[in-house]
Scaffold this active site. Structure first.
Site, PDB file in Angstrom:
ATOM      1  N   THR A  98       0.808  -1.230  -0.156  1.00  0.00           N
ATOM      2  CA  THR A  98       0.049  -0.069   0.004  1.00  0.00           C
ATOM      3  C   THR A  98       0.902   1.376  -0.063  1.00  0.00           C
ATOM      4  O   THR A  98       1.909   1.172   0.517  1.00  0.00           O
ATOM      5  CB  THR A  98      -1.002  -0.119   1.109  1.00  0.00           C
ATOM      6  OG1 THR A  98      -1.775  -1.142   1.043  1.00  0.00           O
ATOM      7  CG2 THR A  98      -1.749   1.167   1.313  1.00  0.00           C
ATOM      8  N   SER A 100       2.123   5.146  -2.303  1.00  0.00           N
ATOM      9  CA  SER A 100       2.376   5.901  -3.424  1.00  0.00           C
ATOM     10  C   SER A 100       3.339   5.096  -4.124  1.00  0.00           C
ATOM     11  O   SER A 100       3.533   5.266  -5.242  1.00  0.00           O
ATOM     12  CB  SER A 100       2.864   7.462  -3.249  1.00  0.00           C
ATOM     13  OG  SER A 100       3.676   7.261  -2.392  1.00  0.00           O
ATOM     14  N   GLY A 156       6.364  -0.605  -0.068  1.00  0.00           N
ATOM     15  CA  GLY A 156       7.076   0.795   0.136  1.00  0.00           C
ATOM     16  C   GLY A 156       7.110   0.472   1.609  1.00  0.00           C
ATOM     17  O   GLY A 156       6.950  -0.276   2.158  1.00  0.00           O
ATOM     18  N   ASP A 158       8.440   3.518   5.010  1.00  0.00           N
ATOM     19  CA  ASP A 158       8.577   4.992   5.572  1.00  0.00           C
ATOM     20  C   ASP A 158      10.032   5.213   6.085  1.00  0.00           C
ATOM     21  O   ASP A 158      10.542   6.497   5.844  1.00  0.00           O
ATOM     22  CB  ASP A 158       7.773   5.395   6.866  1.00  0.00           C
ATOM     23  CG  ASP A 158       6.132   5.104   6.246  1.00  0.00           C
ATOM     24  OD1 ASP A 158       5.607   5.925   5.436  1.00  0.00           O
ATOM     25  OD2 ASP A 158       5.610   4.189   6.878  1.00  0.00           O
ATOM     26  N   LYS A 168       6.785   1.078   9.009  1.00  0.00           N
ATOM     27  CA  LYS A 168       5.725   1.309   7.979  1.00  0.00           C
ATOM     28  C   LYS A 168       4.430   1.682   8.804  1.00  0.00           C
ATOM     29  O   LYS A 168       4.497   1.517   9.907  1.00  0.00           O
ATOM     30  CB  LYS A 168       5.771  -0.015   7.175  1.00  0.00           C
ATOM     31  CG  LYS A 168       6.717  -0.598   6.507  1.00  0.00           C
ATOM     32  CD  LYS A 168       6.586  -1.803   5.617  1.00  0.00           C
ATOM     33  CE  LYS A 168       5.323  -1.990   4.810  1.00  0.00           C
ATOM     34  NZ  LYS A 168       4.868  -1.037   4.087  1.00  0.00           N
ATOM     35  N   GLY A 169       3.426   2.069   7.819  1.00  0.00           N
ATOM     36  CA  GLY A 169       2.293   2.441   8.430  1.00  0.00           C
ATOM     37  C   GLY A 169       1.835   3.952   8.306  1.00  0.00           C
ATOM     38  O   GLY A 169       0.837   4.134   8.877  1.00  0.00           O
ATOM     39  N   ARG A 170       2.545   4.779   8.077  1.00  0.00           N
ATOM     40  CA  ARG A 170       2.326   6.169   7.943  1.00  0.00           C
ATOM     41  C   ARG A 170       1.062   6.400   6.953  1.00  0.00           C
ATOM     42  O   ARG A 170       0.294   7.295   7.307  1.00  0.00           O
ATOM     43  CB  ARG A 170       3.432   6.833   7.442  1.00  0.00           C
ATOM     44  CG  ARG A 170       4.483   7.122   8.629  1.00  0.00           C
ATOM     45  CD  ARG A 170       5.758   8.129   8.538  1.00  0.00           C
ATOM     46  NE  ARG A 170       6.820   7.660   9.416  1.00  0.00           N
ATOM     47  CZ  ARG A 170       7.959   8.110   9.161  1.00  0.00           C
ATOM     48  NH1 ARG A 170       8.240   8.748   8.144  1.00  0.00           N
ATOM     49  NH2 ARG A 170       8.834   7.815  10.087  1.00  0.00           N
ATOM     50  N   GLU A 177      -0.482  -5.041   6.047  1.00  0.00           N
ATOM     51  CA  GLU A 177       0.834  -4.990   5.328  1.00  0.00           C
ATOM     52  C   GLU A 177       1.732  -6.395   6.072  1.00  0.00           C
ATOM     53  O   GLU A 177       2.214  -7.184   5.691  1.00  0.00           O
ATOM     54  CB  GLU A 177       1.485  -3.721   5.286  1.00  0.00           C
ATOM     55  CG  GLU A 177       0.864  -2.900   4.402  1.00  0.00           C
ATOM     56  CD  GLU A 177       1.465  -1.456   4.588  1.00  0.00           C
ATOM     57  OE1 GLU A 177       1.422  -0.696   3.538  1.00  0.00           O
ATOM     58  OE2 GLU A 177       2.138  -1.483   5.538  1.00  0.00           O
TER      59      GLU A 177
HETATM   60  O1  LIG Z   1       0.592   2.352   5.837  1.00  0.00           O
HETATM   61  C1  LIG Z   1       1.381   2.697   4.654  1.00  0.00           C
HETATM   62  C2  LIG Z   1       2.291   1.844   4.102  1.00  0.00           C
HETATM   63  O2  LIG Z   1       3.345   1.388   5.155  1.00  0.00           O
HETATM   64  C3  LIG Z   1       3.150   2.589   2.952  1.00  0.00           C
HETATM   65  O3  LIG Z   1       3.956   1.246   2.530  1.00  0.00           O
HETATM   66  C4  LIG Z   1       4.437   3.341   3.548  1.00  0.00           C
HETATM   67  O4  LIG Z   1       3.796   4.625   4.465  1.00  0.00           O
HETATM   68  C5  LIG Z   1       5.322   4.019   2.445  1.00  0.00           C
HETATM   69  O5  LIG Z   1       4.245   4.824   1.670  1.00  0.00           O
HETATM   70  P1  LIG Z   1       4.798   5.706   0.445  1.00  0.00           P
HETATM   71  O6  LIG Z   1       5.327   4.629  -0.663  1.00  0.00           O
HETATM   72  O7  LIG Z   1       3.496   6.330  -0.164  1.00  0.00           O
HETATM   73  O8  LIG Z   1       5.919   6.487   0.953  1.00  0.00           O
END
Ligand SMILES: O=C[C@H](O)[C@H](O)[C@H](O)COP(=O)(O)O
Length: 303
Positions: A98, A100, A156, A158, A168-170, A177
């Site tokens: 999950t 971007s 992805g 954080d 992770k988890g922002r 996940e």
């Molecule tokens: O809850 C969100 C997930 O752990 C995402 O994989 C993580 O926040 C990274 O997200 P992004 O690729 O948008 O930076």
């Protein structure tokens, strides 16, 4: 700025994006002499746009573009596409992350399935958002109830530290996940270089998913854990100020640290032992490979 030895997962995408954005065209023009030196051909800055268009394929194949010209989305696309191209094969069960960055991997998977380059794939999404994207791309879905062993999961992160441990988890998807990614034989993490940290907990929140029942009590318990000494705990809220609700109907407590978490394993254990905590955003010893996109190109870190 660019380097013959650097190879890009998706240099064509970067190049086309560059041409479409006028300010970036100027950058290309200024660097034309360097491109021509590599390709052994002379040209002038004034003809660079036409020349570069004509030679875009050769440049892309040669992989000589610098990611210093790439936008954040280009970097995410490079690692998302590379993860699918290099680690997903026909017949696999795949965990879909999950966020971007993971969205580009899902996009690539959808493209390859539609083109027939991949067949007989079943995917487990890690959030409602990802499930919706996958459905829109006609990606066949399954669940852990039906397919408890995944060949690969791609997501992805954080934060990534030097031992390939993660925060992770922002984006709020940490529980699903982690449930999905622990079931994967290979967990491929895709990030741009901004996610690399010297220690976990320094670049933003470390999220903890908690039950709505007496969540303030749980939040106080978490904040008082010795293993998390020095953290500030804050309930996550949406733009309207309401408590943020995860896909699982829970709340998130975000922990902010002034210094890196002293011992992430102790912190993870203390959180696991706290009744009311559903899951936390420390993903320790889980990543098999981290694919990183940065100024020097795309590279991999292996456990
Ligand atoms: O809850 C969100 C997930 O752990 C995402 O994989 C993580 O926040 C990274 O997200 P992004 O690729 O948008 O930076």
């Amino acid at each position: 700025m660019f380097d013959r030895s650097v190879s890009f997962a998706s240099p064509t995408g970067t190049f086309l994006w560059t041409l479409k954005n006028q300010p970036r065209v100027c950058n290309i023009g200024a660097r034309t002499d360097r491109y021509t030196r590599i390709l052994g051909r002379s040209t002038t800055a004034s003809t660079s746009g036409r020349w570069l268009r004509a030679h875009s394929r050769r440049l892309a194949v040669g992989g000589v573009f610098s990611t210093s010209m790439a936008s954040a989305d280009d970097l995410k696309k490079q690692v998302g596409y590379k993860a699918v191209d290099d680690y997903v094969r026909s017949g696999m069960v795949v965990g879909l992350g999950t966020g971007s960055t993971a969205a580009f991997a899902v996009e690539r998977l959808g493209q390859k399935l539609a083109a027939g380059a991949l067949r007989d794939i079943r995917c487990v999404p890690t959030s409602v958002r990802t499930e919706e994207q996958a459905r829109s791309l006609n990606i066949p879905l399954t669940t852990l109830d039906e397919d408890a062993e995944l060949d690969v999961a791609i997501d992805g992160a954080d934060e990534v530290d030097s031992a390939l441990n993660l925060v992770k988890g922002r984006g709020g998807a940490l529980l699903r996940e982690k449930m999905v990614e622990v079931c994967a034989k290979q967990f491929i993490v895709i990030v741009d270089e901004s996610k690399l940290v010297p220690g976990l907990g320094v670049s933003g929140a470390m999220p903890v998913e908690v039950t709505p029942f007496c969540w303030q009590h749980t939040m106080r318990k978490i904040a008082a854990l010795p293993a998390l000494a020095g953290c500030r705990a804050e309930a996550r809220r949406d733009a309207a100020g309401a408590l943020y609700v995860t896909d699982n109907g829970n709340y998130i407590v975000d922990l902010y640290f002034e210094k890196p978490i002293a011992d992430a394993y102790q912190a993870a254990q203390a959180l696991r032992d706290t009744v009311g905590v559903v899951e936390h955003g420390l993903f320790l010893d889980m990543a098999s490979v981290v694919i990183v996109a940065g100024a020097q190109g795309v590279y991999e870190k292996h456990r």
